[in-house]
Scaffold this active site. Structure first.
Site, PDB file in Angstrom:
ATOM      1  N   SER A 326     -19.882  50.895 -79.222  1.00 50.99           N
ATOM      2  CA  SER A 326     -19.077  51.442 -80.320  1.00 50.99           C
ATOM      3  C   SER A 326     -19.034  50.574 -81.572  1.00 50.99           C
ATOM      4  O   SER A 326     -18.498  51.005 -82.595  1.00 50.99           O
ATOM      5  CB  SER A 326     -17.650  51.712 -79.845  1.00 50.99           C
ATOM      6  OG  SER A 326     -17.002  50.511 -79.479  1.00 50.99           O
ATOM      7  N   LYS A 371      -7.805  52.249 -80.341  1.00 55.63           N
ATOM      8  CA  LYS A 371      -8.386  51.444 -81.410  1.00 55.63           C
ATOM      9  C   LYS A 371      -7.586  51.587 -82.702  1.00 55.63           C
ATOM     10  O   LYS A 371      -7.414  50.616 -83.440  1.00 55.63           O
ATOM     11  CB  LYS A 371      -9.845  51.840 -81.612  1.00 55.63           C
ATOM     12  CG  LYS A 371     -10.718  51.431 -80.435  1.00 55.63           C
ATOM     13  CD  LYS A 371     -12.168  51.847 -80.595  1.00 55.63           C
ATOM     14  CE  LYS A 371     -12.969  51.377 -79.386  1.00 55.63           C
ATOM     15  NZ  LYS A 371     -14.391  51.759 -79.459  1.00 55.63           N
TER      16      LYS A 371
END
Length: 433
Positions: A326, A371
């Site tokens: 990611s 996140k």
């Protein structure tokens, strides 16, 4: 449990000698009549009240202490007992609720620049160390207790996970191997995309042969189970790295295909593999036919993408023990910022998440809401995320990040550069064609 004490301010000044007059009760009436009422005032009254109050307070002390110890004991027990005693999550594959012993939670947002080391390339192109920073974001999925479930069950940034949701059908060791390989591949693709965008001559080459999954020859009607695996499944596992075939070292999938030429399904080939936790192992592998191409002989596994980039100078991104793909877009943007004039961030801080593909497209990632929470806690107020995330994911991320965090979805590297320009960043120089 602590009882709060209230201190009342006094208008009298304290001294060593008490100058207040004593007030005594009047003498009893003549005749020796019994005293039926005594009014006590001043200091005497304070002493009487103190005595009576203290006796009453002592009566409450023991139950309060007992309750306090009981509460502390419950907290200690709940902090030890696993959350799967009380926590359950729905597993759509089997259509049932299952225990949830883990949780996906925010970890950290860290600057990428600190992890990049570029060799001396003045003879190739100058460097432009940026003042601002791009941040890549991490999550973690630790075991949970009943106490952490009680505290976090209503937090939008915390998702409780079943065993299958955390590991899938891989062992923890296999999952760790793949996560680290995904990070290395993401780093390599990011270098390729960034340098190509800046006009450098770069090339991707195939890497090690790493087994990602075994080939299913006969799946169930619903596609949820495999009824027959390839024969090689008996001796090979996902996570194995193939080092030699019939005594000859191989450097990539192309070498493997070359060595299989002329062999038929049912033939057996000796291989040297490296297995996480077990080291090097010699195995005899039975070959089979491809389910899609019956005339093609295969080993019976799907290889992991282990491509590596060849650069005109030394470049290293220290990813440590962090796994997953990611951070690809964050790596790409940071490299472009390091190797081009101006400030892509406008000198500020920007958080970024999303995979990066060779064509510059940005792919979806997991744990977006966690996140977003990690970014908000760091104090960064702009977060670039993949547009391919679901609407539900992005909405949950906005809730977790709060009102002070601006979340902007992008589908490609070029869109990310446009967003940065809108928020005060400098455009990168055009590449001469």
């Amino acid at each position: 449990m602590n009882a709060a004490l209230t201190v009342r301010p006094s208008t009298e000044s304290a001294s060593v000698t008490d100058t207040r007059p004593q007030t005594l009760p009047p003498p009893p009436p003549s005749g020796g009549a019994p005293l039926t009422h005594v009014e006590t005032t001043g200091e005497a009254a304070d002493r009487v009240g103190l005595t009576v109050g203290s006796s009453r307070h002592r009566l409450w002390t023991f139950p309060l202490v007992a309750v306090s110890f009981l509460v502390l004991a419950c907290i200690a027990v709940f902090a030890v007992l696993p959350s799967d005693w009380v926590a359950e999550e729905y597993n759509a594959r089997v259509d049932e609720m299952q225990p949830a012993p883990y949780a996906r939670v925010p970890a950290s947002a860290q600057p990428v620049t600190d992890r990049i080391a570029v060799g001396q390339i003045d003879d190739v192109a100058p460097q432009y160390p940026p003042e601002g920073d791009f941040y890549f974001v991490t999550i973690t999925e630790p075991s949970q207790s009943i106490l952490s479930w009680l505290v976090g069950r209503n937090d939008p940034a915390i998702q409780f996970l079943t065993e299958e949701a955390k590991y899938g059908f891989q062992t923890p060791q296999q999952r760790r191997t793949f996560a680290l390989e995904q990070m290395r591949t993401s780093e390599q693709v990011a270098q390729f995309v960034a340098l190509q965008r800046l006009g450098y001559d770069v090339e991707l080459v195939l890497g090690d042969v790493l087994i990602q999954d075994m080939v299913c020859l006969v799946p169930s009607e619903d596609g949820l189970e495999c009824l027959e695996w390839s024969p090689s499944d008996e001796v090979l596992d996902p996570g194995d790295r193939i080092l030699e075939v019939d005594g000859e070292p191989i450097d990539g999938v192309e070498d493997l295909s070359r060595l299989l030429e002329g062999l038929e399904p049912g033939d057996t080939v000796p291989m040297l593999i490296e297995r996480p936790g077990d080291g090097e192992i010699e195995v005899d592998v039975e070959l089979t036919s491809s389910p899609e191409e019956p005339d093609r002989t295969i080993v019976g596994f799907y290889p992991f993408d282990t491509r590596r980039v060849e650069l005109p100078f030394e470049l290293d991104i220290d990813t440590g023990t962090i796994g997953g793909p990611s951070a690809g877009l964050a790596f790409t943007l940071t490299l472009i910022d390091e190797l081009s004039e101006g400030e892509l961030t406008g000198g500020g801080r920007v958080a970024v998440t999303g995979t990066i593909e060779l064509d510059g497209s940005v792919g979806a990632i997991g744990g977006l809401r966690q996140k977003a929470s990690a970014v908000a806690q760091t104090g960064v107020d702009l977060f670039i995320v993949p547009a391919s995330q679901s609407d539900e994911d992005i909405e949950a991320a906005r809730e977790s990040g709060g009102d002070d965090l601006t979340i902007v979805p992008v589908a490609t590297l070029d869109e990310a550069l446009e967003v940065l320009a809108e928020y005060g960043g400098d455009p990168i120089p055009a590449v001469a064609g």
